[in-house]
Every structure is written in structure tokens, then in C-alpha cells.
Design a protein around this motif. Structure first.
Motif, short mmCIF file in Angstrom:
data_model
loop_
_atom_site.label_atom_id
_atom_site.label_comp_id
_atom_site.label_asym_id
_atom_site.label_seq_id
_atom_site.Cartn_x
_atom_site.Cartn_y
_atom_site.Cartn_z
N SER A 278 0.87 -1.41 0.15
CA SER A 278 -0.03 0.03 -0.06
C SER A 278 0.79 1.26 -0.09
CB SER A 278 -0.91 -0.11 1.19
OG SER A 278 -1.61 1.22 1.40
N THR A 279 2.09 1.05 0.86
CA THR A 279 2.88 2.39 0.99
C THR A 279 3.26 2.61 -0.26
OG1 THR A 279 3.28 2.11 3.27
CG2 THR A 279 4.78 3.16 2.19
N THR A 280 3.87 1.41 -1.24
CA THR A 280 4.65 1.73 -2.27
C THR A 280 3.59 2.17 -3.37
OG1 THR A 280 5.81 -0.38 -1.82
CG2 THR A 280 5.65 0.35 -4.16
N LEU A 281 2.33 1.86 -3.26
CA LEU A 281 1.58 2.45 -4.29
C LEU A 281 1.11 3.89 -4.23
CD1 LEU A 281 -1.14 -0.37 -4.59
CD2 LEU A 281 0.21 0.20 -6.16
N GLN A 282 1.04 4.05 -2.90
CA GLN A 282 0.90 5.70 -2.41
C GLN A 282 2.10 6.35 -2.73
OE1 GLN A 282 -0.28 5.63 1.68
NE2 GLN A 282 -2.30 4.79 1.28
N GLU A 283 3.35 5.90 -2.57
CA GLU A 283 4.47 6.58 -2.52
C GLU A 283 5.76 6.01 -3.82
OE1 GLU A 283 6.09 8.22 0.88
OE2 GLU A 283 4.16 8.25 1.91
N PRO A 284 5.31 6.37 -4.82
CA PRO A 284 6.37 5.31 -5.94
C PRO A 284 7.71 6.08 -5.61
CG PRO A 284 4.26 6.24 -7.05
CD PRO A 284 4.32 7.09 -5.71
N SER A 285 8.69 4.92 -5.93
CA SER A 285 10.16 5.36 -5.77
C SER A 285 10.55 6.42 -6.80
CB SER A 285 10.81 4.14 -6.17
OG SER A 285 12.40 4.27 -6.19
N LYS A 286 11.48 7.24 -6.53
CA LYS A 286 11.92 7.98 -7.26
C LYS A 286 12.96 7.51 -8.56
CE LYS A 286 11.01 12.33 -4.48
NZ LYS A 286 10.09 11.82 -3.72
N GLU A 287 13.44 6.43 -7.98
CA GLU A 287 14.41 5.68 -8.91
C GLU A 287 13.61 5.26 -10.22
OE1 GLU A 287 17.61 5.57 -8.55
OE2 GLU A 287 17.32 6.80 -6.53
N ARG A 288 14.25 5.51 -11.29
CA ARG A 288 13.51 5.08 -12.71
C ARG A 288 13.71 3.58 -12.92
NH1 ARG A 288 9.64 8.12 -15.14
NH2 ARG A 288 10.58 7.07 -17.08
N THR A 289 12.82 3.02 -13.59
CA THR A 289 13.03 1.67 -13.91
C THR A 289 12.75 1.44 -15.53
OG1 THR A 289 10.78 0.85 -13.45
CG2 THR A 289 12.15 0.80 -11.85
N VAL A 290 13.09 0.41 -16.00
CA VAL A 290 12.80 0.17 -17.48
C VAL A 290 11.11 0.08 -17.76
CG1 VAL A 290 12.98 -1.72 -19.31
CG2 VAL A 290 14.91 -1.23 -17.87
N GLU A 291 10.54 -0.28 -16.68
CA GLU A 291 9.07 -0.44 -16.75
C GLU A 291 8.41 0.98 -16.80
OE1 GLU A 291 7.15 -2.98 -17.52
OE2 GLU A 291 9.22 -3.95 -17.80
N ASP A 292 9.17 1.84 -16.14
CA ASP A 292 8.48 3.38 -16.05
C ASP A 292 8.75 3.85 -17.50
OD1 ASP A 292 8.19 3.60 -13.38
OD2 ASP A 292 10.00 3.87 -12.83
N ASP A 293 9.90 3.52 -18.14
CA ASP A 293 10.29 3.99 -19.62
C ASP A 293 9.13 3.64 -20.47
OD1 ASP A 293 12.05 5.77 -18.48
OD2 ASP A 293 13.52 4.14 -19.01
N LYS A 294 8.93 2.33 -20.49
CA LYS A 294 7.92 1.60 -21.21
C LYS A 294 6.40 2.19 -21.08
CE LYS A 294 10.02 -2.95 -21.53
NZ LYS A 294 9.77 -4.51 -21.21
N ALA A 295 5.93 2.34 -19.57
CA ALA A 295 4.75 2.89 -19.50
C ALA A 295 4.76 4.37 -19.96
CB ALA A 295 4.42 3.21 -17.91
N ASP A 296 5.90 5.26 -19.89
CA ASP A 296 5.72 6.67 -20.60
C ASP A 296 5.60 6.59 -22.18
OD1 ASP A 296 6.02 7.48 -18.09
OD2 ASP A 296 8.11 8.00 -18.26
N SER A 297 6.12 5.62 -22.54
CA SER A 297 6.32 5.50 -24.02
C SER A 297 4.78 5.29 -24.50
CB SER A 297 7.03 4.43 -24.77
OG SER A 297 8.53 4.54 -24.56
N VAL A 298 4.18 4.38 -23.82
CA VAL A 298 2.69 4.10 -24.06
C VAL A 298 2.04 5.26 -23.95
CG1 VAL A 298 0.55 2.88 -23.43
CG2 VAL A 298 2.77 1.68 -23.63
N LEU A 299 1.86 6.09 -22.85
CA LEU A 299 1.39 7.38 -22.54
C LEU A 299 1.49 8.32 -23.86
CD1 LEU A 299 -0.07 9.37 -20.83
CD2 LEU A 299 2.00 9.89 -19.66
N LEU A 300 2.81 8.52 -24.31
CA LEU A 300 3.07 9.69 -25.15
C LEU A 300 2.79 9.16 -26.79
CD1 LEU A 300 6.44 10.69 -23.51
CD2 LEU A 300 4.29 11.75 -23.26
N ALA A 301 2.37 7.84 -26.81
CA ALA A 301 2.19 7.17 -28.02
C ALA A 301 0.90 8.18 -29.02
CB ALA A 301 1.90 5.59 -28.29
N TYR A 302 1.31 8.50 -30.35
CA TYR A 302 0.12 9.47 -30.84
C TYR A 302 0.22 9.01 -32.33
CZ TYR A 302 -2.30 13.22 -33.00
OH TYR A 302 -3.17 14.04 -33.61
#
Length: 409
Positions: free
Chosen positions: A26-50
Motif C-alpha cells: 500500500s505504501t509503495t502504491l501511495q509513494e512510488p520510488s523516485k528511482e526510474r526503471t525500465v518499466e517506467d520508460d515503457k509506460a511513458d512510451s505508451v502514454l506518449l504514443a500518438y
């Protein structure tokens, strides 16, 4: 120990283990880590797809009309529920060289920078490195004014004069170098030495001006021992995945290393950078459409600030204008009916004119970054109506509203 006792103890241990595990999740969900992961980059790519072929036709026609009829020149984007509805780069990046804008073009964000400075200050408050009630003199003992607290700077209630006009006047009268950038620390020293008259007493009322956020950036540097640019990169841009966002100052760069040039009202007047492009915090951040979408995401998912800090930043700390418009900590605010809240900021500096709108309740982001200050962004009402968001223009509501430039940027 009996079999039943052993079973009871084991069951309790398992329950506690699961409860702790869920608590950690629950804590992890509320306060995501500031450290970037490969999964973060993938999610961002999906968000920015147009896919331009699937862009919203109504918005496309609206933007084309805004360009042809009102002269909008710049980059724009509208996103809703994590999907880009439409984006467009339209016009010149630099009219003199006939360079066209690209979606990836970096713009001087002007006063949209203030949202980042406010976020950085709230991070330091969360970390216990400063307090909203700290006086500026705690960090700069030779500061010539009493009673100016951090929270008054954040909400534009310090009563300070606008350093832009004050410094400009001194530099011209004393025939100082108009090209070499002046730093925040140098401006703080000039204020300490010259002691310019304030506009009004601290906490006497709302008076928007750049001095507040220039001083906040100076405080960030003093508290962290780092240049403002380094703090922002490490604690906001990188955690948010903003790979095309930077702080540029003429104290470091004789020529700011971006291709987009600001033009003041006419293509004949491209605005040259000078010593006033040295101070940062009130301006000085350069970014792209896509990075501003990622900034919105990082604020919403708790990567940059806790919910309590965001709630404080999104709370109006002044008297509402026309019943809806206010200013929080780094954000302009529209408070609507039934808890409808829109946070936004405008920008106006050296040939750049912007608006960055975040409808928090409806999860809508509207961004217009312009490099020709011709008043075109005063004609967005129909877009707001189409998206079913409040009209972000004071004059659209009861009362006279504010004239362009009167309390904006």
C-alpha cells in the motif's frame, strides 16, 4: 505446547506477515520510488504514443483556425485519461532562419517554471529542510525586509517589488554589461545593498511578481548547496522521466542551446537573450510538450510530492477573483462547483507566451507553448467548452477580470 497452540501461533504469524506485506504494498502504491526503471520508460512510451491519423478532428480544425485567424505559432497538445487526443507543431521556431517547429522542440517555459520551483520547495518542506513559516532572513541575514516567509513568496503575498524592472533600471543607469547573465545570488546581493522600496507590506494582499520565485530559487540553492539546475534535474526532471527538460541561464550559457526563438508581437522582433535571462526559478526552465505530460503524470502518481503537499499547493491562499480564480503554492487555480478543480499556469517572457492547464478531476491536460506573443491564447474558450472543462479566462466570468499582463506574468 499443544498442537492447537502451535497452530494458533502459526496462524497469527502468517496473518501478521500478510498484513505487513499488504501495508508495504500500500505504501509503495501511495509513494512510488523516485528511482526510474525500465518499466517506467515503457509506460511513458505508451502514454506518449500518438497516431496523427487518429487525432481528434474537431481539435485539429480548432488549432488550424487559431493559427490562421489569430496567428498562433507554437506547439500544442491535449490529453485525456492517459491518451493524447491531438498534438501539433505549427509555424516557425526561428522566423529569421525559417526553421520549422517540431513536436520535440524545447521552449523557454517562462512563468510555467514557477510550478516546478513550488514543487521543489514543497519537497524540501517534506524533507524537513525548511518550513513554510521560515523567514527569508534565516537563509539570507542581509535581506533588507522583515516578515517575508516562504509561504508568502509561494503565494505572491510578500509585497516585494519586481526585481526584473529594478535590476534592469540599475544595469542601464550604471551602463553594466547587458549580455552577461546575472545570477540569483547576485540579484540577492544587489537587493541587500540597494534596499529597493517594497510594493506593499508582507501578507497585505496578492501581488504577482517574479521576485517571489527568484528568491525561492535562491533559497533552494542555499538550503541544498546545489545550483538550482542540479537540484531540479536530480529531484524533478529525472524522477519524472523528463529527458528533454533543462534549466538554462545566461550565467552559464552565452547562448541558450535551444532552437526556438521568442518573437515579440511581430516576426520582425525576435527577442535576444540578455542578463535578465540569468536569474532562474521564476523562469529559466526549457521543456517540451511530452515532458510536460510526464510532469503531470509524476505529480498525479505521487512520485514528486505526497498528497498532503499537493493539496496544500492546490489550495487558494488569496481572495478568489471573480469567484473562481486563485493562487496556491506555485499554481494558479480555478475552483469550480462540486469540487471541480483546475490547476494551471500562464507564461509570458521574452517573446514566449504559454498556458499549461491540468483538470485534476477530469484528468485532462491542455498545453499551448507559443513563441509569438500576439494574444492568440486569449481565444481558447471554444476548446474548453468542447472538452467540457471550465473556461480558463478571468474575463469569461462575472466582473471585469484581469487585462492581459496586469497580474499575469
Amino acid at each position: 505446547m499443544s498442537y492447537r497452540s502451535i497452530l494458533a501461533v502459526a496462524s497469527m504469524a502468517a496473518f501478521l506477515f500478510i498484513a505487513c506485506s499488504n501495508s508495504r504494498k500500500s505504501t509503495t502504491l501511495q509513494e512510488p520510488s523516485k528511482e526510474r526503471t525500465v518499466e517506467d520508460d515503457k509506460a511513458d512510451s505508451v502514454l506518449l504514443a500518438y497516431d496523427p491519423a487518429k487525432g481528434d478532428k474537431w481539435i485539429a480544425d480548432f488549432v488550424q483556425n487559431l493559427h490562421k485567424k489569430y496567428g498562433f505559432n507554437g506547439n500544442m497538445l491535449v490529453a485525456k485519461d492517459g491518451k493524447i487526443l491531438y498534438e501539433k507543431a505549427i509555424g516557425w521556431a526561428d522566423y529569421l532562419h525559417r526553421d520549422s517547429l517540431k513536436i520535440s522542440s524545447e521552449f523557454e517555459l517562462a512563468s510555467v517554471t514557477k510550478t516546478f520551483t513550488g514543487t521543489a520547495i514543497m519537497q524540501l518542506v517534506e524533507q524537513g529542510k525548511l518550513s513554510l513559516n521560515d523567514d527569508v532572513k534565516k537563509f539570507y541575514p542581509n535581506f533588507p525586509y522583515d516578515g517575508i516567509k516562504v509561504k508568502l513568496l509561494l503565494s505572491h503575498r510578500s509585497g516585494m517589488m519586481n526585481y526584473v524592472y529594478f535590476i534592469d533600471d540599475i544595469w542601464r543607469k550604471e551602463k553594466r554589461d547587458m549580455k552577461k547573465g546575472v545570477s540569483n545570488q547576485e540579484v540577492m546581493q544587489v537587493i541587500a545593498e540597494k534596499k529597493p522600496n517594497p510594493y506593499t507590506k508582507p501578507d497585505n494582499g496578492f501581488h504577482y511578481n517574479n521576485s517571489n520565485y527568484m528568491v525561492l530559487a535562491a533559497i533552494i540553492e542555499k538550503v541544498t548547496g546545489k545550483p538550482y539546475s542540479d537540484y531540479m534535474m536530480e529531484n524533478i526532471f529525472k524522477p519524472a522521466g523528463m529527458k528533454h527538460t533543462h534549466v538554462y541561464s545566461t550565467t552559464v550559457y552565452p547562448k541558450i542551446p535551444v532552437d526556438v526563438v521568442g518573437h515579440d508581437r511581430s516576426w520582425r522582433y525576435s527577442v535576444a537573450q540578455n542578463f535578465l535571462d540569468g536569474p532562474v526559478g521564476d523562469k529559466g526552465i526549457y521543456s517540451t510538450l511530452h515532458d510536460l505530460v510526464l510532469y503531470d503524470k509524476a505529480l498525479k502518481n505521487g512520485r514528486l510530492l505526497k498528497k498532503a503537499s499537493l493539496d496544500s499547493a492546490y489550495t487558494g491562499h488569496n481572495k478568489a477573483i471573480n469567484g473562481h480564480f486563485n493562487y496556491g503554492y506555485g499554481w494558479r487555480i480555478f475552483d469550480g462547483d462540486n469540487g471541480r478543480k483546475v490547476v494551471y499556469h500562464t507564461g509570458w517572457w521574452h517573446g514566449f507566451r504559454h498556458i499549461y492547464v491540468r483538470d485534476v478531476q477530469k484528468n485532462i491536460v491542455i498545453i499551448f507553448l507559443g513563441n509569438l506573443t500576439n494574444g492568440s491564447l486569449l481565444h481558447l474558450d471554444e476548446l474548453y467548452k468542447y472538452l467540457k472543462t471550465p473556461i480558463i479566462r478571468k474575463g469569461a466570468y462575472s466582473g471585469s477580470g484581469s487585462l492581459p499582463g496586469s497580474d499575469e506574468d
